[in-house]
Design an enzyme around this catalytic site. Structure first.
Site, mmCIF file in Angstrom:
data_model
loop_
_atom_site.group_PDB
_atom_site.id
_atom_site.type_symbol
_atom_site.label_atom_id
_atom_site.label_comp_id
_atom_site.label_asym_id
_atom_site.label_seq_id
_atom_site.Cartn_x
_atom_site.Cartn_y
_atom_site.Cartn_z
ATOM 1 N N ASP A 9 0.769 -1.188 0.150
ATOM 2 C CA ASP A 9 0.052 -0.160 -0.042
ATOM 3 C C ASP A 9 0.828 1.471 -0.158
ATOM 4 O O ASP A 9 1.655 1.269 0.809
ATOM 5 C CB ASP A 9 -0.838 -0.114 1.344
ATOM 6 C CG ASP A 9 -1.861 0.955 1.203
ATOM 7 O OD1 ASP A 9 -3.183 0.833 1.385
ATOM 8 O OD2 ASP A 9 -1.487 2.368 1.117
ATOM 9 N N ASP A 107 -4.200 2.313 -4.823
ATOM 10 C CA ASP A 107 -2.723 2.517 -4.293
ATOM 11 C C ASP A 107 -2.549 1.091 -3.506
ATOM 12 O O ASP A 107 -1.610 1.217 -2.575
ATOM 13 C CB ASP A 107 -2.456 3.676 -3.711
ATOM 14 C CG ASP A 107 -2.964 3.579 -2.337
ATOM 15 O OD1 ASP A 107 -4.140 3.054 -1.916
ATOM 16 O OD2 ASP A 107 -2.320 4.221 -1.227
ATOM 17 N N GLU A 108 -3.361 -0.046 -3.687
ATOM 18 C CA GLU A 108 -2.816 -0.987 -3.105
ATOM 19 C C GLU A 108 -3.190 -2.576 -3.709
ATOM 20 O O GLU A 108 -4.167 -2.528 -4.601
ATOM 21 C CB GLU A 108 -3.669 -1.181 -1.664
ATOM 22 C CG GLU A 108 -5.212 -1.255 -1.754
ATOM 23 C CD GLU A 108 -6.052 -1.357 -0.449
ATOM 24 O OE1 GLU A 108 -5.530 -2.012 0.288
ATOM 25 O OE2 GLU A 108 -7.148 -0.686 -0.539
HETATM 26 P P1 TTP Z 1 -5.138 5.438 1.296
HETATM 27 O O1 TTP Z 1 -4.302 4.278 1.004
HETATM 28 O O2 TTP Z 1 -6.421 4.979 2.205
HETATM 29 O O3 TTP Z 1 -4.475 6.481 1.940
HETATM 30 P P2 TTP Z 1 -3.086 6.987 1.689
HETATM 31 O O4 TTP Z 1 -2.503 6.354 0.477
HETATM 32 O O5 TTP Z 1 -3.300 8.673 1.184
HETATM 33 O O6 TTP Z 1 -2.341 7.010 3.066
HETATM 34 P P3 TTP Z 1 -1.894 5.677 3.826
HETATM 35 O O7 TTP Z 1 -0.191 6.097 3.838
HETATM 36 O O8 TTP Z 1 -2.528 5.680 5.165
HETATM 37 O O9 TTP Z 1 -1.855 4.561 2.960
HETATM 38 O O10 TTP Z 1 -5.713 5.890 0.016
HETATM 39 C C1 TTP Z 1 -5.141 5.889 -1.175
HETATM 40 C C2 TTP Z 1 -5.566 7.366 -1.817
HETATM 41 O O11 TTP Z 1 -6.918 7.204 -2.153
HETATM 42 C C3 TTP Z 1 -5.214 8.741 -1.250
HETATM 43 O O12 TTP Z 1 -3.886 9.174 -1.348
HETATM 44 C C4 TTP Z 1 -6.226 9.772 -1.643
HETATM 45 C C5 TTP Z 1 -7.356 8.765 -2.164
HETATM 46 N N1 TTP Z 1 -8.298 8.698 -0.932
HETATM 47 C C6 TTP Z 1 -9.417 9.888 -1.118
HETATM 48 O O13 TTP Z 1 -9.279 10.456 -2.162
HETATM 49 N N2 TTP Z 1 -10.472 9.925 -0.314
HETATM 50 C C7 TTP Z 1 -10.542 9.053 0.962
HETATM 51 O O14 TTP Z 1 -11.400 9.271 1.908
HETATM 52 C C8 TTP Z 1 -9.271 8.071 1.014
HETATM 53 C C9 TTP Z 1 -9.451 7.263 2.192
HETATM 54 C C10 TTP Z 1 -8.599 7.953 0.092
HETATM 55 MG MG MG Z 2 -2.173 4.127 0.701
#
Ligand code: TTP
Ligand code: MG
Length: 358
Positions: A9, A107-108
């Site tokens: 992720d 992103d995962e």
């Molecule tokens: P996530 O993987 O949940 O968050 P992240 O990558 O920003 O942070 P982390 O290090 O905790 O993994 O989500 C991936 C992308 O999806 C994030 O960069 C932006 C988008 N996103 C939104 O637009 N709205 C949301 O509510 C969430 C949770 C994510």
């Molecule tokens: Mg992420």
């Protein structure tokens, strides 16, 4: 032999891409989302970097709230096209390490290394290689969890964020999960958590005390699924299909609340057109359409309609939206936000071939 599964992720994904492209931002709190308009802005935070998280900011927080907590942050609008391109590049690197690969969001993804590695040490080495490769070629970091099942690998990747690796062999599973909040289990959200709390279950350790038959009696199929997850007995399915988003949505928070029906309909038409332009590019069809409406007092409603077969049709969708909107016609409240979501998505097969070919 147990399976060896990685969950990968990206860290603060949208924000990380912006920092990569503008290194001056590196040590600053960076927030991606709606315009905060010096505290008067009305949308939400999409994500923020870990600098900004120190001030209590997080995804989905109202942007006005974020601004109050962190007025000196750098606030940027999202550039989805760029993030999609970076996501594809990252996923192509990860895929090259195993054919058993499944992307689950922008992103995962999961990677099954069972046939490539003999033990957890080998899997950890590959995880490190992937991390180095992505940092070098793409310029952003990610976190990796490694275990025998997908859900535990996912919990593990979150554990050492950002830029971490966490390996959980079966013998360490119980200790690892024991004190965690049940919300860490994939599929348990705020609403389900309340249901568990009624039974005095707050930590995964509390859940482990309950025998399977009792969990099934109280929570049905959900209970059975959760029992398998926390005992590391979940079966790992790797769907061999192209990643396709579960849903696509567009919403608009208005600068001023609106109550004029003509304006409301024209805003809905605008959203509907925009979302159709986006799905047309990827050859996506949808079966379900959802209308979201938030009134001035923040009361929020969603209403959905499903079609019998997947469609991509501006007229049909608009008449479905108006049909759903009908229920709210006589509310004597002004509208703060309107949104449209398309779900039950499918890529038309011919289109998919064309995309692959291109
Ligand atoms: P996530 O993987 O949940 O968050 P992240 O990558 O920003 O942070 P982390 O290090 O905790 O993994 O989500 C991936 C992308 O999806 C994030 O960069 C932006 C988008 N996103 C939104 O637009 N709205 C949301 O509510 C969430 C949770 C994510
Ligand atoms: Mg992420």
């Amino acid at each position: 032999m147990d399976s060896l599964i990685l969950h990968l992720d990206l860290d603060a994904f949208f924000a990380a891409v912006e920092v990569r492209d503008n290194p001056e931002l590196k040590s600053k709190p960076v927030i991606i989302g709606a315009d905060p308009k010096e505290g008067e802005g009305r949308g939400v935070v999409a994500t923020c970097n870990y600098e900004a998280r120190k001030f209590g900011l997080h995804s989905a927080m109202p942007i006005s709230h974020a601004y109050r907590l962190c007025p000196h942050g750098v606030y940027l609008r999202p550039n989805h096209k760029k993030y999609l391109k970076v996501s594809r590049e990252v996923m192509n690197i990860i895929k090259s390490y195993s054919d058993k690969f499944q992307q689950v969001s922008i992103d995962e993804c999961y990677l099954d290394l069972s046939e490539k590695c003999h033990n957890f040490n080998d899997a950890k080495n590959i995880a490190n290689l992937i991390k180095e490769n992505i940092e070098l070629k793409i310029g952003i970091t990610l976190s990796v969890g490694c275990s025998t099942t997908k859900s535990i690998a996912k919990i593990a990747s979150d554990y050492n964020k950002p830029n971490g690796i966490c390996v959980i062999p079966p013998e360490e599973l119980k200790n690892f999960l024991q004190d965690m909040d049940i919300i860490k289990i994939p599929g348990i959200g705020k609403v389900t958590k309340k249901h568990f709390i009624k039974y005095g279950i707050r930590t995964i350790g509390d859940l482990m005390e309950i025998p399977l038959h009792k969990l099934i009696k109280i929570f049905g199929k959900h209970g059975n699924r959760i029992w398998k997850i926390i005992n590391g007995l979940e079966r790992n399915h790797f769907r061999d299909n192209d990643y396709i988003r579960k849903s696509i949505s567009k919403e608009r928070t208005f600068y001023q609340d609106i109550d004029d029906i003509k304006t409301i309909i024209s805003k809905l038409e605008e959203l509907n057109k925009k979302i159709h332009i986006e799905i047309a590019k990827d050859g996506i069809h949808y079966k379900t359409i959802t209308l979201k409406i938030r009134f001035e007092d923040f009361s929020t409603y969603t209403r959905s309609k499903s079609f019998l077969y997947p469609i991509r049709d501006l007229k049909k969708s608009m008449s479905a939206i108006l049909e759903l909107y009908n229920e709210f016609l006589n509310r004597e409240k002004r509208v703060r936000l309107l949104g449209i979501k398309l779900s039950n998505l499918q890529i038309c097969k011919r289109q998919l071939k064309l995309i692959r070919f291109l």
